[in-house]
Scaffold this active site. Sequence first.
Site, PDB file in Angstrom:
ATOM      1  N   LYS A  87      72.460   8.740  -0.383  1.00  0.00           N
ATOM      2  CA  LYS A  87      71.508   9.869  -0.333  1.00  0.00           C
ATOM      3  C   LYS A  87      69.890   9.069  -0.920  1.00  0.00           C
ATOM      4  O   LYS A  87      70.094   8.576  -1.812  1.00  0.00           O
ATOM      5  CB  LYS A  87      71.829  11.117  -1.113  1.00  0.00           C
ATOM      6  N   LYS A  97      72.159  10.621   4.165  1.00  0.00           N
ATOM      7  CA  LYS A  97      71.042  11.795   4.070  1.00  0.00           C
ATOM      8  C   LYS A  97      69.825  11.201   3.707  1.00  0.00           C
ATOM      9  O   LYS A  97      69.883  10.494   2.726  1.00  0.00           O
ATOM     10  CB  LYS A  97      71.580  12.873   3.353  1.00  0.00           C
TER      11      LYS A  97
HETATM   12  C1  PBG Z   1      70.080  18.449  -4.062  1.00  0.00           C
HETATM   13  C2  PBG Z   1      69.818  18.869  -2.617  1.00  0.00           C
HETATM   14  C3  PBG Z   1      68.587  18.554  -1.913  1.00  0.00           C
HETATM   15  C4  PBG Z   1      68.957  18.532  -0.532  1.00  0.00           C
HETATM   16  C5  PBG Z   1      70.447  18.886  -0.580  1.00  0.00           C
HETATM   17  N1  PBG Z   1      70.931  18.913  -1.947  1.00  0.00           N
HETATM   18  C6  PBG Z   1      67.631  18.327  -2.451  1.00  0.00           C
HETATM   19  C7  PBG Z   1      66.930  16.989  -3.224  1.00  0.00           C
HETATM   20  O1  PBG Z   1      67.770  16.194  -3.404  1.00  0.00           O
HETATM   21  O2  PBG Z   1      65.871  17.004  -3.484  1.00  0.00           O
HETATM   22  C8  PBG Z   1      68.141  18.533   0.585  1.00  0.00           C
HETATM   23  C9  PBG Z   1      68.484  19.138   1.703  1.00  0.00           C
HETATM   24  C10 PBG Z   1      67.214  19.436   2.817  1.00  0.00           C
HETATM   25  O3  PBG Z   1      66.333  18.807   2.731  1.00  0.00           O
HETATM   26  O4  PBG Z   1      67.753  19.689   4.026  1.00  0.00           O
HETATM   27  N2  PBG Z   1      70.999  19.584  -4.618  1.00  0.00           N
END
Ligand code: PBG
Length: 333
Positions: free
Chosen positions: A204, A257
């Site tokens: 991520k 992601k």
């Molecule tokens: C954190 C989380 C995020 C997303 C999913 N889980 C946000 C982040 O890390 O700032 C982002 C998902 C998206 O942008 O569609 N709980």
Amino acid sequence: MMRAMLGFPHVRLRRLRATPALRALVRETTLSPSQLILPLFFNEAIDAPRPIESMPGVSQLPVSMAAEVARQASKRGIGGVILFGLPKTKDAKGSSACDPNGPVCRAVASMKEATADLIVMTDVCVDEYTDHGHCGVLHQTRRGLEVDNDATVNILSQMAVLHARAGADIIAPSDMMDGRVGAIRTALDGEGFTQTIIMSYAVKYASSFYGPFREAADCAPQFGDRAGYQMDPANAREALREAALDENEGADILMVKPALSYLDVIAKVRASSALPLAAYSVSGEYAMLEAAARAGMIVRERAILEVLTSIKRAGADMILTYHAIEAAEWLNA
Ligand code: PBG
């Protein structure tokens, strides 16, 4: 003479492109509703859907709508839903994340009651529950306030057990703390949830494409950014280290992601692991497509299906997308 046979005019690639039937016959990548996963935001404080401005077409939902949404998702034959929660109260420790009556636990329970077949996943992270918006509890270091890895892993393990107890089929930790997959596996097994699946947000990135999500889930960090725990967008080799560690710790499914700017990373992780691979087409990707379509710059349906196809072609087995229901309708038509 064999040599001449290898090229034009003997070889004409357009032969296989001549009709829709021929193109379908040789198509390498296909999309199926069963591989699309819909993210949902359940807000404990509302009684009716509340539209998310930066994501036209997406709303936060009241928990009372969970059963209805589950039946709709199941009818469309999508691969599952993944739940995010917006609690009524937030504090520095994200205490409401461990409330067994929180919005995620209640929504999971009513979805599982409404549909036996729908796969229900939960996002495990405290950023929606902390008042500072970071993905963990903070501690003071010589560099200043930072997210405390090991204390956060404890909270995540408790959250995962609560979600499993509520009926979640798949637990998806998105916090990027080190060691959380192993700790969550141990916690789940210790409570008898040996069949609960872990889908790790293994790779991520600290991405600007999460912008709209932070409105959706009301979790923008109140200071600093997430670069101290999420990955640097410039790194691809590091993705393989993250993926390998999570696989060793017992992850059942890996995730990359965001998706669209990281197709190379999806392809590399696909080649380096035999685990099923998910990719998350995030809020910013959704918002870009919707904005361009609204401005008349792209043909909406074609563009959305092209993006989803690219993500699968890169190597993802399943895709988390806010377009899941609509895409499933197009694919089923
Ligand atoms: C954190 C989380 C995020 C997303 C999913 N889980 C946000 C982040 O890390 O700032 C982002 C998902 C998206 O942008 O569609 N709980």
